[in-house]
Design a protein around this motif. Sequence first.
Motif, PDB file in Angstrom:
ATOM      1  N   ARG A  46       0.821  -1.209   0.000  1.00 38.73           N
ATOM      2  CA  ARG A  46       0.000   0.000   0.000  1.00 38.73           C
ATOM      3  C   ARG A  46       0.857   1.262   0.000  1.00 38.73           C
ATOM      4  NH1 ARG A  46      -5.564  -0.470   1.281  1.00 38.73           N
ATOM      5  NH2 ARG A  46      -5.646   1.763   0.863  1.00 38.73           N
ATOM      6  N   GLN A  47       1.717   1.431   1.039  1.00 39.75           N
ATOM      7  CA  GLN A  47       2.480   2.667   1.156  1.00 39.75           C
ATOM      8  C   GLN A  47       3.577   2.487   2.189  1.00 39.75           C
ATOM      9  OE1 GLN A  47      -1.067   4.526   2.756  1.00 39.75           O
ATOM     10  NE2 GLN A  47       0.081   5.181   4.559  1.00 39.75           N
ATOM     11  N   CYS A  48       4.607   3.314   2.086  1.00 36.27           N
ATOM     12  CA  CYS A  48       5.593   3.408   3.151  1.00 36.27           C
ATOM     13  C   CYS A  48       5.033   4.302   4.256  1.00 36.27           C
ATOM     14  CB  CYS A  48       6.898   3.988   2.612  1.00 36.27           C
ATOM     15  SG  CYS A  48       7.701   2.940   1.372  1.00 36.27           S
ATOM     16  N   SER A  49       5.589   4.172   5.445  1.00 33.58           N
ATOM     17  CA  SER A  49       5.082   4.905   6.601  1.00 33.58           C
ATOM     18  C   SER A  49       5.029   6.407   6.328  1.00 33.58           C
ATOM     19  CB  SER A  49       5.974   4.638   7.808  1.00 33.58           C
ATOM     20  OG  SER A  49       5.689   5.551   8.850  1.00 33.58           O
ATOM     21  N   LEU A  50       3.836   6.988   6.487  1.00 33.38           N
ATOM     22  CA  LEU A  50       3.686   8.428   6.277  1.00 33.38           C
ATOM     23  C   LEU A  50       4.432   9.234   7.330  1.00 33.38           C
ATOM     24  CD1 LEU A  50       0.031   9.291   5.193  1.00 33.38           C
ATOM     25  CD2 LEU A  50       2.150   9.678   3.956  1.00 33.38           C
ATOM     26  N   LEU A  51       4.465   8.741   8.560  1.00 36.41           N
ATOM     27  CA  LEU A  51       5.128   9.475   9.634  1.00 36.41           C
ATOM     28  C   LEU A  51       6.588   9.725   9.282  1.00 36.41           C
ATOM     29  CD1 LEU A  51       4.980  10.708  12.450  1.00 36.41           C
ATOM     30  CD2 LEU A  51       5.467   8.442  13.391  1.00 36.41           C
ATOM     31  N   GLU A  52       7.295   8.667   8.850  1.00 33.19           N
ATOM     32  CA  GLU A  52       8.698   8.823   8.473  1.00 33.19           C
ATOM     33  C   GLU A  52       8.856   9.663   7.209  1.00 33.19           C
ATOM     34  OE1 GLU A  52       7.578   6.046   9.819  1.00 33.19           O
ATOM     35  OE2 GLU A  52       8.891   5.951  11.574  1.00 33.19           O
ATOM     36  N   GLN A  53       7.909   9.554   6.281  1.00 37.78           N
ATOM     37  CA  GLN A  53       7.987  10.370   5.070  1.00 37.78           C
ATOM     38  C   GLN A  53       7.862  11.858   5.403  1.00 37.78           C
ATOM     39  OE1 GLN A  53       6.135   9.036   1.298  1.00 37.78           O
ATOM     40  NE2 GLN A  53       5.252   7.375   2.498  1.00 37.78           N
ATOM     41  N   TYR A  54       6.947  12.209   6.301  1.00 35.20           N
ATOM     42  CA  TYR A  54       6.792  13.612   6.706  1.00 35.20           C
ATOM     43  C   TYR A  54       8.077  14.119   7.369  1.00 35.20           C
ATOM     44  CZ  TYR A  54       1.722  14.117   5.906  1.00 35.20           C
ATOM     45  OH  TYR A  54       0.475  14.222   5.338  1.00 35.20           O
ATOM     46  N   ALA A  55       8.610  13.315   8.299  1.00 31.14           N
ATOM     47  CA  ALA A  55       9.824  13.736   9.012  1.00 31.14           C
ATOM     48  C   ALA A  55      11.001  13.875   8.054  1.00 31.14           C
ATOM     49  CB  ALA A  55      10.140  12.728  10.115  1.00 31.14           C
ATOM     50  N   LEU A  56      11.145  12.931   7.125  1.00 33.77           N
ATOM     51  CA  LEU A  56      12.252  12.984   6.175  1.00 33.77           C
ATOM     52  C   LEU A  56      12.140  14.199   5.260  1.00 33.77           C
ATOM     53  CD1 LEU A  56      14.786  11.794   4.949  1.00 33.77           C
ATOM     54  CD2 LEU A  56      13.349  10.256   3.589  1.00 33.77           C
ATOM     55  N   THR A  57      10.920  14.563   4.904  1.00 32.77           N
ATOM     56  CA  THR A  57      10.727  15.758   4.076  1.00 32.77           C
ATOM     57  C   THR A  57      11.328  16.980   4.755  1.00 32.77           C
ATOM     58  OG1 THR A  57       8.667  14.856   3.183  1.00 32.77           O
ATOM     59  CG2 THR A  57       9.008  17.222   2.952  1.00 32.77           C
ATOM     60  N   ASP A  58      11.026  17.181   6.032  1.00 32.07           N
ATOM     61  CA  ASP A  58      11.587  18.322   6.757  1.00 32.07           C
ATOM     62  C   ASP A  58      13.090  18.180   6.928  1.00 32.07           C
ATOM     63  OD1 ASP A  58       9.055  19.261   6.889  1.00 32.07           O
ATOM     64  OD2 ASP A  58       8.798  19.032   9.056  1.00 32.07           O
ATOM     65  N   PHE A  59      13.555  16.956   7.141  1.00 34.59           N
ATOM     66  CA  PHE A  59      14.988  16.723   7.309  1.00 34.59           C
ATOM     67  C   PHE A  59      15.754  17.168   6.060  1.00 34.59           C
ATOM     68  CE2 PHE A  59      18.855  14.148   7.818  1.00 34.59           C
ATOM     69  CZ  PHE A  59      19.116  14.309   9.164  1.00 34.59           C
ATOM     70  N   ILE A  60      15.144  16.955   4.891  1.00 36.31           N
ATOM     71  CA  ILE A  60      15.791  17.370   3.637  1.00 36.31           C
ATOM     72  C   ILE A  60      15.623  18.869   3.405  1.00 36.31           C
ATOM     73  CG2 ILE A  60      15.794  17.110   1.132  1.00 36.31           C
ATOM     74  CD1 ILE A  60      14.846  14.218   1.547  1.00 36.31           C
TER      75      ILE A  60
END
Length: 487
Positions: free
Chosen positions: A362-376
């Motif tokens: 279905r999808q990779c974890s949204l929580l980690e995707q949100y955090a990684l977006t800010d990290f970048i």
Amino acid sequence: MDFTINIDPHAPLPLHRQVYEELRQAILTGRLISGQKLPSTRSLAQLLGVSRATITQGYELLLSEGYLETIVGSGTFVCRQLPDDLLNATPTPSKSSPANSPIRLSAYGESLNDKTFLHIPEAKLEISFSYGRPAFEHFPIDLWRKLISRYCRSHPEVLDYTSYSLGYKALREAIASYISRSRAVNCSAEQIVIVGGSQQGIDLITRLLIDRGDWVAVEEPGYLGARRAFLAQGAKLFPVAVDQSGLIVDELKLSVIPNIKLLYITPSHQFPTGAVLSLPRRLELLAWAQKSGVMMIEDDYDSEFRYGERPIPALQGLDQGNSIMYVGTFSKVLFPALRLGYLVLPENLVHVFARAKWLADRQCSLLEQYALTDFITEGHLERHIRRMRSLYNQRRQILVQSLLEHFGDSVEIMGENAGMHLMVKINTEIPDDEIVKRAALANVGIGAAYPQYLKASPGSEFIFGYAELSEQQIQEGVRRLAQVISD
């Protein structure tokens, strides 16, 4: 009826629970047998000198759990099939399906049912030159925790499914911007699919492009994880030799293998040799791929780490024929447990990969995707990479110096200017497995390179990961290794 149970009005346990426990134990120990009739609530209350409500509550608990059953007009009985019997029951094998009959696997399943599929993980040793593991203690975990908490508190949507399996769009935009700057990759966010690490990306590519019997060209030696994915799908592998300038393209051009479907390559830091595909060969390879119609997988697994030289641009950035699927990962630059990577695909393949990703998980974890977006986007990723590049360069230099100090002219070091590992050839007559065994006895973990070969390996080649080791551990590990080889 002689019916005695022990209850204590002064005990902390309520009386109805004492009645329940006493009757339950009497049933389980066989004092009360299946089908035996129990006294009525009124008569048992009189016998024990308690209220009828107390007995009624105890009976109701036993009835609800299946220890007792009531028959209208007859009374209350011990149940004929007790719940604890069911919990401890031993299933009887069916006559038509014996317990030892094998389960028939698919062709894909059979390809995985191989004892040599993956090597047994090494035992935990004091010093381990395992490769692919970053320096965990230098990751800014407090910052990461803050980014995770930011979305845990205020974004409940991270707990839900998403309607689109390509991944969080803001993350795809951040990745597109980052790899355009750092790797000269030519793409838009719409060409990116977020995956659970590079291995899932390779697996999805394999499932969607390879049919049983198709030919896949791979580097020799090359990454075992990719080869296993191809073989599991029923592909035939064509090994293409690698030298100090990377893949030898002439072997592809002169090959008699008909209709190669796919080529897997690590051009910016060949695994495991560390060779870099030269610019003339890059152009030659792209011309061959465009002419032959072969799709390529460019695995750019640790190219952020180059020392003393300018970063090598990705092969994808030179491609004019939409013949490359680019695979990137955050496992090396951040940490493996993050399980986030990405594919950069030709536009006409994105929709089918999105559907395959949806079917996979279905999808990779949204929580980690949100955090990684800010990290970048907040600049933390590139600052972290700069720090790690400096640290790994120091550790690489210590490893090279230690190898030369203890082995001298007996070692040949390959790929020393990039990545998180070195490939080293040691001039010795001792078999590879014997060296690995002796090293383990000295509490040093080291991996031989021969599993990365399809054909017979030249032997005496080893892969030294150094990213997670301190300078003292590197020096001591090489010293112990030299000692066990010289003994």
